[in-house]
Design a protein around this motif. Structure first.
Motif: not given
Length: 310
Positions: A249-255
């Motif tokens: 999720k963190s990888f998905r949401d990171s910019s």
């Protein structure tokens, strides 16, 4: 509950000519554990590492594996084999469905250069679905050293990643650590199955989506038959392993962007100072630093080739 009955066979193989042994091992494990859905083997397990054994797509080895999968009604990833295609040789792993159909042929993305120099690189990712159970990803051996590959397969929905391997060198311990790290950072089951005997030093491993060790084989023949709970992958990605990091999720949401991943040209330019990818040569004596001793030396010949006191 989505359970995958999987057997990873660590086969005590000869340098080549192992098909009869491989077939015997597959038939034996399916007879013993009738709940198995998928059987996986190590890299180049049938013919060994000689590209002279390369066959065309749909060659006799592949056809024999197709017949075996159909006869046993199993999904079969029979390690890999060298395949001749378009004037090049690829290290290819087929995915065979229970009806004997080839659903995918995966070409190793990262041949073990500079040693696997005559083998061409693949460029396509491989995932396949087992109906009612889940999605499986496939890599071959050295591919796991490139976490970008594992992360991509996980992002494509892979819940289990198979890694047929042929390793007989001292870095097997490092590979095991890499497999564990890939399982944790991509929240996926990692199944790295090595050969043994004359083709490998064993120590096949299965890690869970939190990086937890499920099983590590020894250095001899082993049959790793187990059930993987694919719902656990969904839970770990949703809640974190034991409520901890929700990595995907963190990888998905990171910019954050990764320009050296997006552009091969930029990556090659940034790392150009590393020099040529080549087999290391023996160092010449002149290039090595020779320490000097302040103690006097005795230059007289010694009996039995001895150079000093016992």
């Amino acid at each position: 509950m989505r359970r995958l009955g999987l057997a990873a066979l660590q086969i005590d193989a000869e340098a080549s000519g192992n098909f009869d042994l491989v077939e015997k091992e597959i038939r034996s494990v399916v007879k013993r554990f009738p709940w198995l859905r998928l059987v996986a083997l190590g890299e180049l397990i049938v013919h060994g590492p000689s590209t002279e054994k390369a066959e065309p797509a749909g060659g006799p080895t592949e056809k024999r594996f197709q017949a075996l999968a159909r006869d046993l009604d199993i999904w079969l990833v029979p390690g890999s084999m060298y395949e001749a295609r378009g004037g090049q040789v690829y290290n290819m792993a087929p995915v065979i469905a229970p009806d004997g159909m080839i659903v995918s042929r995966y070409d190793k993305m990262f041949p073990f250069r500079p040693y696997e120099a005559s083998v061409a690189s693949g460029s396509g990712y491989c995932v396949f679905d087992i109906p009612g159970i889940g999605r499986i990803g496939l890599v071959i051996c050295y591919d796991i050293w490139f976490p970008e590959v594992i992360r991509t397969l996980s992002a494509m929905g892979a819940e289990v990643i198979l890694a047929p391997t042929l390793t007989n060198t001292i870095d097997r311990d490092v590979e095991i650590a890499i497999a564990r790290a890939n399982a944790a950072t991509s929240q996926v089951y990692m199944v790295a199955v090595n050969g043994t005997g004359k083709l490998g030093n064993g120590r096949s491993v299965v890690f869970g989506p939190g990086g937890e060790l499920i099983y590590e084989a020894g250095t001899g023949r082993d049959v790793i038959a187990l059930e993987l709970d694919l719902d656990q992958v969904a839970q770990v990605r949703e809640r974190g392993w034991h409520g901890l990091g929700q990595v995907m999720k963190s990888f998905r949401d990171s910019s954050v962007s990764f320009p050296l991943h997006a552009s091969a040209a930029q990556r090659q330019e940034a790392l150009s100072g590393l020099g040529e990818l080549a087999v290391p040569e023996r160092e010449s004596p002149a290039s090595q630093s020779i320490p000097h001793s302040s103690k006097p030396t005795d230059d007289r010949p010694q009996a039995n080739g001895r150079s000093g006191r016992d």
